[in-house]
Design a protein around this motif. Structure first.
Motif, mmCIF file in Angstrom:
data_model
loop_
_atom_site.group_PDB
_atom_site.id
_atom_site.type_symbol
_atom_site.label_atom_id
_atom_site.label_comp_id
_atom_site.label_asym_id
_atom_site.label_seq_id
_atom_site.Cartn_x
_atom_site.Cartn_y
_atom_site.Cartn_z
ATOM 1 N N LEU A 1 -0.473 78.181 -7.011
ATOM 2 C CA LEU A 1 -0.878 77.207 -5.491
ATOM 3 C C LEU A 1 -0.422 76.751 -4.765
ATOM 4 O O LEU A 1 -1.571 76.165 -3.236
ATOM 5 C CB LEU A 1 -2.452 76.102 -6.133
ATOM 6 C CG LEU A 1 -3.638 77.051 -7.026
ATOM 7 C CD1 LEU A 1 -4.026 76.443 -7.660
ATOM 8 C CD2 LEU A 1 -3.957 78.212 -5.924
ATOM 9 N N ASP B 1 -12.917 77.939 -3.489
ATOM 10 C CA ASP B 1 -11.185 77.930 -2.871
ATOM 11 C C ASP B 1 -9.735 78.724 -3.716
ATOM 12 O O ASP B 1 -9.382 79.371 -3.485
ATOM 13 C CB ASP B 1 -11.315 77.242 -2.026
ATOM 14 C CG ASP B 1 -11.949 76.929 -0.948
ATOM 15 O OD1 ASP B 1 -13.312 77.357 -0.790
ATOM 16 O OD2 ASP B 1 -12.387 75.861 -0.653
ATOM 17 N N ALA B 2 -9.569 77.774 -4.937
ATOM 18 C CA ALA B 2 -8.670 78.210 -5.007
ATOM 19 C C ALA B 2 -8.330 79.510 -6.188
ATOM 20 O O ALA B 2 -7.637 79.712 -6.389
ATOM 21 C CB ALA B 2 -8.711 77.088 -6.324
ATOM 22 N N GLU C 1 -10.085 82.165 -5.647
ATOM 23 C CA GLU C 1 -10.061 83.761 -4.281
ATOM 24 C C GLU C 1 -8.286 83.069 -4.244
ATOM 25 O O GLU C 1 -8.269 83.979 -3.616
ATOM 26 C CB GLU C 1 -11.281 83.082 -2.668
ATOM 27 C CG GLU C 1 -12.945 82.908 -3.180
ATOM 28 C CD GLU C 1 -13.069 82.704 -2.599
ATOM 29 O OE1 GLU C 1 -12.306 82.161 -0.679
ATOM 30 O OE2 GLU C 1 -14.388 82.518 -2.377
ATOM 31 N N LYS C 2 -7.827 82.218 -4.236
ATOM 32 C CA LYS C 2 -5.588 82.529 -3.221
ATOM 33 C C LYS C 2 -5.872 82.735 -5.021
ATOM 34 O O LYS C 2 -4.953 84.157 -4.553
ATOM 35 C CB LYS C 2 -5.420 81.182 -2.844
ATOM 36 C CG LYS C 2 -4.015 81.066 -2.644
ATOM 37 C CD LYS C 2 -4.002 79.475 -2.450
ATOM 38 C CE LYS C 2 -2.565 79.050 -1.879
ATOM 39 N NZ LYS C 2 -1.008 78.439 -1.300
#
Length: 293
Positions: free
Chosen positions: A239, A84-85, A87-88
């Motif tokens: 992030l 998820d990180a 992808e961000k």
């Protein structure tokens, strides 16, 4: 809210006196400040981490008189958090794949060093010398589609342009005496690796995600990780996750003055215990006071 401390070893060998010092220091600080103490198992390296080493970590820490909250977070069970990180960061245009092998990178560095010394990071490793950022999206997709191994790197220049100047309040001391307000130098690491094709995270990425998700407020760790904090601050900023307080402690050295290694049996906790050492002896060896009541 009470402060939250953590000890996060990798199960790729047996614990030694240096680990004991860090674990005991964190445990003592948590008790002194009325806080919480967490144990985290950093087992993202499947080729080196082994179940027997993880079991030994629990045994050694319990023998030292350290207790921790359960369940223990094992990084290998939370790869989705790291994806998820990534992808961000990808959505911000801040990561790219590089396809050179370690041997190819070594050759590139050697070629460049025939003209001038090539820059190295604070750990002494050569900065990434390749030109993967120049590949077009189609070229990258073609290589990935062919099954080529790759590493996902942070575009440091683009990341710094977004983040600006970074710094932290050091509550301990750096390897060269740095303390107080410290200016971050993430650029010293170049385009760091954040993940690989076969492993969806790296130490730099996973440690900031884990600390944020576990609510860690105080990171107390060795001076060998002092300048890694620069990268961690950058990732936290990008992030949008909290920055804990940082304290870097002295390293426990062997008789020759070298940093301890997990291969140094003479300072391994299991070997010392076999020779008759007690938890109180370990505290004296690492120059810590007797356990708090």
């Amino acid at each position: 809210m009470p402060p939250v401390f953590r000890f996060a070893p990798s199960p790729n060998g047996y614990l030694h006196l240096g680990h004991a010092y860090s674990a005991l220091l964190n445990f003592d600080l948590a008790r002194r400040k009325g806080g919480r103490f967490l144990l985290r198992i950093e087992d993202i390296d499947a080729t080196r981490c082994r179940p027997e080493f993880e079991a030994a970590i629990y045994q050694d820490l319990a023998w030292l008189g350290i207790s921790w909250e359960t369940p223990v977070r094992r990084q290998s069970e939370y790869f989705a958090n790291y994806r998820d990180a990534l992808e961000k960061l990808a959505g911000l245009g801040l990561i790219y794949p590089s396809f050179e092998s370690r041997a190819e990178i070594a050759r590139l560095v050697a070629q460049r060093e025939t003209e001038a010394p090539w820059p190295r990071d604070p750990d002494g490793a050569a900065l990434y010398p390749g030109a993967a950022k120049l590949l077009s999206p189609d070229q990258r997709e073609e290589l990935i589609g062919q099954g080529a191994p790759y590493a996902l790197r942070l575009d440091m220049a683009a990341a710094l342009a977004r983040a600006g100047e970074l710094g932290w309040k050091e509550h301990g001391e750096g390897p060269d005496g740095e303390t107080g307000s410290v200016t971050g130098r993430p650029e010293a690491w170049g385009d760091v690796i954040l993940a690989r094709k076969e492993t969806p995270t790296s130490y730099h990425l996973s440690v900031v995600i884990d600390d944020a998700l576990q609510g860690v407020t105080d990171v107390v760790r060795g001076q060998d990780l002092f300048w890694s904090t620069s990268v961690h601050l950058l990732l936290q900023h990008l992030l949008g996750i909290p920055q804990p307080a940082y304290r870097h402690h002295r390293l426990v050295a062997d008789s020759s003055g070298q940093k301890l290694s997990k291969s140094t049996d003479a300072t391994g906790l299991r070997e010392l215990r076999r020779q008759g050492a007690t938890p109180a002896d370990i505290r004296r060896l690492v120059d810590l006071p007797e356990r708090l009541p």
